[in-house]
Design a protein around this motif. Structure first.
Motif, PDB file in Angstrom:
ATOM      1  N   GLU A  27       0.686  -1.455   0.022  1.00 40.43           N
ATOM      2  CA  GLU A  27       0.302   0.199   0.050  1.00 40.43           C
ATOM      3  C   GLU A  27       0.967   1.502   0.365  1.00 40.43           C
ATOM      4  O   GLU A  27       1.939   1.328   0.538  1.00 40.43           O
ATOM      5  CB  GLU A  27      -1.030  -0.058   0.913  1.00 40.43           C
ATOM      6  N   SER A  28      -0.135   2.449  -0.483  1.00 46.62           N
ATOM      7  CA  SER A  28       1.655   3.668  -0.388  1.00 46.62           C
ATOM      8  C   SER A  28       0.490   4.744  -0.010  1.00 46.62           C
ATOM      9  O   SER A  28      -0.835   4.646  -0.520  1.00 46.62           O
ATOM     10  CB  SER A  28       1.684   3.633  -1.638  1.00 46.62           C
ATOM     11  N   TYR A  29       1.457   6.014  -0.208  1.00 46.77           N
ATOM     12  CA  TYR A  29       0.234   7.259   0.883  1.00 46.77           C
ATOM     13  C   TYR A  29      -0.682   8.001  -0.660  1.00 46.77           C
ATOM     14  O   TYR A  29      -1.218   8.442  -1.607  1.00 46.77           O
ATOM     15  CB  TYR A  29       0.823   7.854   1.153  1.00 46.77           C
ATOM     16  N   TYR A  30       0.570   7.747  -2.144  1.00 46.85           N
ATOM     17  CA  TYR A  30       0.770   8.784  -3.257  1.00 46.85           C
ATOM     18  C   TYR A  30       1.060   7.889  -4.854  1.00 46.85           C
ATOM     19  O   TYR A  30       1.361   6.363  -3.978  1.00 46.85           O
ATOM     20  CB  TYR A  30       1.722   9.543  -3.203  1.00 46.85           C
ATOM     21  N   GLU A  31       0.351   7.930  -5.735  1.00 49.29           N
ATOM     22  CA  GLU A  31       1.254   7.020  -6.714  1.00 49.29           C
ATOM     23  C   GLU A  31       1.463   7.944  -8.009  1.00 49.29           C
ATOM     24  O   GLU A  31       0.423   9.102  -8.129  1.00 49.29           O
ATOM     25  CB  GLU A  31      -0.823   6.633  -7.112  1.00 49.29           C
ATOM     26  N   HIS A  66       4.109  14.887 -10.775  1.00 52.09           N
ATOM     27  CA  HIS A  66       2.595  14.977 -10.281  1.00 52.09           C
ATOM     28  C   HIS A  66       2.291  13.186  -9.373  1.00 52.09           C
ATOM     29  O   HIS A  66       3.030  12.094 -10.009  1.00 52.09           O
ATOM     30  CB  HIS A  66       2.365  15.156 -11.444  1.00 52.09           C
ATOM     31  N   TYR A  67       1.963  13.879  -8.535  1.00 52.89           N
ATOM     32  CA  TYR A  67       1.614  12.570  -7.714  1.00 52.89           C
ATOM     33  C   TYR A  67       0.624  13.083  -7.710  1.00 52.89           C
ATOM     34  O   TYR A  67      -0.423  13.288  -7.352  1.00 52.89           O
ATOM     35  CB  TYR A  67       2.593  12.330  -6.199  1.00 52.89           C
ATOM     36  N   LYS A  68      -1.005  11.508  -7.328  1.00 51.16           N
ATOM     37  CA  LYS A  68      -1.882  11.047  -6.862  1.00 51.16           C
ATOM     38  C   LYS A  68      -2.337  10.869  -6.134  1.00 51.16           C
ATOM     39  O   LYS A  68      -1.847   9.589  -5.256  1.00 51.16           O
ATOM     40  CB  LYS A  68      -2.979  10.445  -7.673  1.00 51.16           C
ATOM     41  N   PRO A  69      -2.261  11.162  -4.208  1.00 47.66           N
ATOM     42  CA  PRO A  69      -3.375  10.841  -3.840  1.00 47.66           C
ATOM     43  C   PRO A  69      -4.280   9.407  -3.132  1.00 47.66           C
ATOM     44  O   PRO A  69      -4.844   9.404  -4.196  1.00 47.66           O
ATOM     45  CB  PRO A  69      -3.956  11.725  -2.345  1.00 47.66           C
ATOM     46  N   THR A  70      -3.729   9.331  -1.994  1.00 45.05           N
ATOM     47  CA  THR A  70      -4.576   7.390  -2.485  1.00 45.05           C
ATOM     48  C   THR A  70      -5.349   7.420  -1.116  1.00 45.05           C
ATOM     49  O   THR A  70      -5.254   8.152  -0.281  1.00 45.05           O
ATOM     50  CB  THR A  70      -3.962   6.175  -1.928  1.00 45.05           C
ATOM     51  N   PRO A  71      -6.532   6.858  -0.156  1.00 38.95           N
ATOM     52  CA  PRO A  71      -7.143   6.814   0.684  1.00 38.95           C
ATOM     53  C   PRO A  71      -6.109   7.258   1.614  1.00 38.95           C
ATOM     54  O   PRO A  71      -7.050   7.677   2.578  1.00 38.95           O
ATOM     55  CB  PRO A  71      -8.001   5.407   0.069  1.00 38.95           C
ATOM     56  N   LEU A  89       5.832  13.788   1.546  1.00 43.36           N
ATOM     57  CA  LEU A  89       6.051  13.246  -0.049  1.00 43.36           C
ATOM     58  C   LEU A  89       7.076  14.462  -0.550  1.00 43.36           C
ATOM     59  O   LEU A  89       7.932  14.294  -0.631  1.00 43.36           O
ATOM     60  CB  LEU A  89       4.696  13.569  -0.352  1.00 43.36           C
ATOM     61  N   ILE A  90       7.039  15.470   0.440  1.00 44.99           N
ATOM     62  CA  ILE A  90       7.841  17.072   0.054  1.00 44.99           C
ATOM     63  C   ILE A  90       8.939  16.045   0.250  1.00 44.99           C
ATOM     64  O   ILE A  90      10.445  16.276  -0.134  1.00 44.99           O
ATOM     65  CB  ILE A  90       7.526  17.936   0.304  1.00 44.99           C
TER      66      ILE A  90
END
Length: 276
Positions: free
Chosen positions: A17-21, A27-32, A51-52
């Motif tokens: 599992e991850s916090y972002y893709e 660019h990064y897409k947040p996960t739930p 992430l930063i």
């Protein structure tokens, strides 16, 4: 540099599992798992700060042999961090061989929502004079699990393994936080970025007032480190003060399993919950 598969393809290939893709180079897409505690349509600042730090890590890694270590990172939250794809860029503000200042900006929809500045200092052998007046926290294995979801909602809080010492009073607590969720799908996470991801949780471990009745979000996070932290636990020795005119401060001595590593400060805007 090899970039991980993007978008939904990355999610299907990842076994963790991850916090972002990642969706492209910046660019990064947040996960739930990145959902906020105050609102599910916002990102929790913990994963955002991690992430930063992850992007700053990548930026520094592109220049091997610099010998510089992160000593301070200060985040300013400029507005609502919507649960949407975000862009992170990095620039060098003050280059140097022994002292360097970097700036990272996280944007959503083209609008800056977080601005972070990181001081990197030269790494030298100062073990002979290393000392701190702060004592280590009890080991997390000696403490009972703590379900933070009893107080806070959101996917980020649900992703945590938390242990704490029973609080003696409001606004004071000591806790350990850990997470097995990766920062970015299919990308190695550094111990530093993983550690920093969990520091913002400090504002939720030693509450002064019931968050169903009062709001006290932080508008910044500043972390000073006197040595590089190691995982997998982030230790928070935290005190929260509410002032009489709508401001508050969350202050933490930061620990890893070897002892203190630094300090964190968060300024709070304190106000009654609408309709409360």
């Amino acid at each position: 540099m090899t970039i991980a598969p993007t978008g939904h393809e990355s999610h299907r290939r990842s076994s963790r599992e991850s916090y972002y893709e990642r969706t492209d180079e910046r660019h990064y897409k947040p996960t739930p798992h990145a959902q906020g505690a105050w609102s599910l349509d916002e990102q929790h600042f913990g994963p955002v700060s991690g992430l930063i730090a992850h992007v700053l890590d990548r930026h520094v890694a592109e220049r091997p042999g610099s010998g510089l270590a992160l000593a301070r990172i200060s985040y300013d939250i400029l507005g609502r961090i919507a649960f949407e794809e975000c862009e992170v860029t990095v620039e060098t503000v003050r280059p140097g061989r022994t002292i360097e200042l970097l700036e990272a900006v996280l944007r959503i929809g083209g609008r800056p929502v977080v601005r972070a500045r990181a001081w990197l200092l030269a790494s030298l052998d100062t073990a002979a004079v290393a000392d701190t007046p702060f004592t280590p926290l009890p080991h997390p294995d000696t403490l009972a699990p703590w379900t933070m979801g009893d107080t806070w909602g959101g996917g980020y809080i649900a992703s945590l393994d938390a242990r704490r010492i029973p609080s003696q009073r409001k606004g004071r607590n000591q806790a350990w936080i850990s997470s097995t969720v990766d920062l970015v799908a299919d990308e190695p996470r550094s111990e530093l970025a993983s550690y920093l991801t969990l520091v913002d949780t400090a504002n939720g471990i030693a509450v002064q007032q019931d968050p169903a009745a009062w709001m006290f979000p932080n508008v910044d996070l500043t972390i000073h480190l006197h040595r590089a932290p190691r995982g997998p636990w982030t230790g928070l020795d935290t005190s929260v003060t509410f002032g009489p005119s709508g401001q508050g401060v969350t202050s933490s001595v930061l620990h890893d399993l070897d002892g203190p590593v630094g300090h964190a400060e968060q300024i709070l805007t304190v106000r009654p919950m609408p309709g409360g």
